[in-house]
Design a protein around this motif. Structure first.
Motif, PDB file in Angstrom:
ATOM      1  N   UNK A  14       0.848  -1.188   0.000  1.00  0.00           N
ATOM      2  CA  UNK A  14       0.000   0.000   0.000  1.00  0.00           C
ATOM      3  C   UNK A  14       0.886   1.240   0.000  1.00  0.00           C
ATOM      4  N   UNK A  15       0.433   2.270  -0.686  1.00  0.00           N
ATOM      5  CA  UNK A  15       1.058   3.582  -0.634  1.00  0.00           C
ATOM      6  C   UNK A  15       0.123   4.458   0.192  1.00  0.00           C
ATOM      7  N   UNK A  16       0.623   4.952   1.332  1.00  0.00           N
ATOM      8  CA  UNK A  16      -0.216   5.709   2.259  1.00  0.00           C
ATOM      9  C   UNK A  16       0.414   7.068   2.552  1.00  0.00           C
ATOM     10  N   UNK A  17      -0.376   8.034   3.004  1.00  0.00           N
ATOM     11  CA  UNK A  17       0.199   9.313   3.416  1.00  0.00           C
ATOM     12  C   UNK A  17       1.074   9.119   4.650  1.00  0.00           C
ATOM     13  N   UNK A  18       2.177   9.841   4.703  1.00  0.00           N
ATOM     14  CA  UNK A  18       3.010   9.844   5.903  1.00  0.00           C
ATOM     15  C   UNK A  18       2.316  10.622   7.013  1.00  0.00           C
ATOM     16  N   UNK A  19       2.986  10.740   8.133  1.00  0.00           N
ATOM     17  CA  UNK A  19       2.407  11.463   9.254  1.00  0.00           C
ATOM     18  C   UNK A  19       3.381  11.533  10.410  1.00  0.00           C
ATOM     19  N   UNK A  20       2.922  12.009  11.553  1.00  0.00           N
ATOM     20  CA  UNK A  20       3.791  12.112  12.718  1.00  0.00           C
ATOM     21  C   UNK A  20       4.147  10.733  13.265  1.00  0.00           C
ATOM     22  N   UNK A  21       5.106  10.708  14.165  1.00  0.00           N
ATOM     23  CA  UNK A  21       5.461   9.468  14.855  1.00  0.00           C
ATOM     24  C   UNK A  21       4.197   8.914  15.502  1.00  0.00           C
ATOM     25  N   UNK A  22       3.974   7.611  15.381  1.00  0.00           N
ATOM     26  CA  UNK A  22       2.787   6.980  15.940  1.00  0.00           C
ATOM     27  C   UNK A  22       2.184   6.004  14.962  1.00  0.00           C
ATOM     28  N   UNK A  23       0.880   5.766  15.090  1.00  0.00           N
ATOM     29  CA  UNK A  23       0.194   4.774  14.278  1.00  0.00           C
ATOM     30  C   UNK A  23      -0.235   5.335  12.926  1.00  0.00           C
ATOM     31  N   UNK A  24      -0.195   4.443  11.910  1.00  0.00           N
ATOM     32  CA  UNK A  24      -0.613   4.775  10.551  1.00  0.00           C
ATOM     33  C   UNK A  24      -1.527   3.660  10.052  1.00  0.00           C
ATOM     34  N   UNK A  25      -2.690   4.003   9.523  1.00  0.00           N
ATOM     35  CA  UNK A  25      -3.607   3.007   8.984  1.00  0.00           C
ATOM     36  C   UNK A  25      -3.135   2.553   7.604  1.00  0.00           C
ATOM     37  N   UNK A  26      -3.219   1.237   7.381  1.00  0.00           N
ATOM     38  CA  UNK A  26      -2.789   0.634   6.122  1.00  0.00           C
ATOM     39  C   UNK A  26      -3.948  -0.186   5.551  1.00  0.00           C
ATOM     40  N   UNK A  27      -4.484   0.179   4.386  1.00  0.00           N
ATOM     41  CA  UNK A  27      -5.536  -0.625   3.781  1.00  0.00           C
ATOM     42  C   UNK A  27      -4.951  -1.915   3.210  1.00  0.00           C
ATOM     43  N   UNK A  62      -2.354  -6.778  18.036  1.00  0.00           N
ATOM     44  CA  UNK A  62      -3.764  -6.732  18.389  1.00  0.00           C
ATOM     45  C   UNK A  62      -4.608  -5.747  17.610  1.00  0.00           C
ATOM     46  N   UNK A  63      -4.042  -5.139  16.544  1.00  0.00           N
ATOM     47  CA  UNK A  63      -4.783  -4.142  15.765  1.00  0.00           C
ATOM     48  C   UNK A  63      -4.569  -4.407  14.280  1.00  0.00           C
ATOM     49  N   UNK A  64      -5.594  -4.826  13.590  1.00  0.00           N
ATOM     50  CA  UNK A  64      -5.487  -5.060  12.152  1.00  0.00           C
ATOM     51  C   UNK A  64      -5.370  -3.733  11.402  1.00  0.00           C
ATOM     52  N   UNK A  65      -4.587  -3.729  10.318  1.00  0.00           N
ATOM     53  CA  UNK A  65      -4.506  -2.567   9.446  1.00  0.00           C
ATOM     54  C   UNK A  65      -3.733  -1.400  10.006  1.00  0.00           C
ATOM     55  N   UNK A  66      -2.805  -1.640  10.942  1.00  0.00           N
ATOM     56  CA  UNK A  66      -2.076  -0.525  11.560  1.00  0.00           C
ATOM     57  C   UNK A  66      -0.590  -0.872  11.691  1.00  0.00           C
ATOM     58  N   UNK A  67       0.270   0.071  11.285  1.00  0.00           N
ATOM     59  CA  UNK A  67       1.693  -0.012  11.583  1.00  0.00           C
ATOM     60  C   UNK A  67       2.047   1.155  12.490  1.00  0.00           C
ATOM     61  N   UNK A  68       3.131   1.006  13.230  1.00  0.00           N
ATOM     62  CA  UNK A  68       3.536   2.064  14.145  1.00  0.00           C
ATOM     63  C   UNK A  68       4.962   2.497  13.851  1.00  0.00           C
TER      64      UNK A  68
END
Length: 87
Positions: A14-27, A62-68
């Motif tokens: 997936x190509x996703x928008x970047x963001x601050x340090x923390x969790x990012x949703x991934x489809x 424990x969280x689907x669709x999320x990288x940190x």
């Protein structure tokens, strides 16, 4: 999810928008237990550039669709995420 000929398990990207340090949703059915193969930080430019940031990311337990992201603010840029499914 597509498979690569000769590769033993399905892979996702997936190509996703970047963001601050923390969790990012991934489809795309990323799940805990999958293997994170790479995370590339893509910066727009002429030409665009990429930096391997895999070591700074993990799949959130424990969280689907999320990288940190634990280190780098990627706000305004993009992330290319590649993973292999656990089966």
């Amino acid at each position: 999810m597509p498979t690569i000929s000769g590769f033993s398990r399905p892979v996702g990207c997936a190509l996703i928008p970047g963001g601050p340090v923390g969790e990012h949703e991934v489809p795309g059915a990323l799940s805990p237990g999958d293997t994170l193969l790479s995370v590339e930080h893509i910066t727009e430019g002429t030409p665009p550039t990429r930096v391997d940031r895999t070591a700074e990311f993990s799949i959130t337990a424990g969280k689907a669709g999320v990288i940190e992201n634990t280190t780098t603010d990627t706000t305004g840029d993009f992330l290319h995420v590649l993973w292999a499914r656990s089966e």
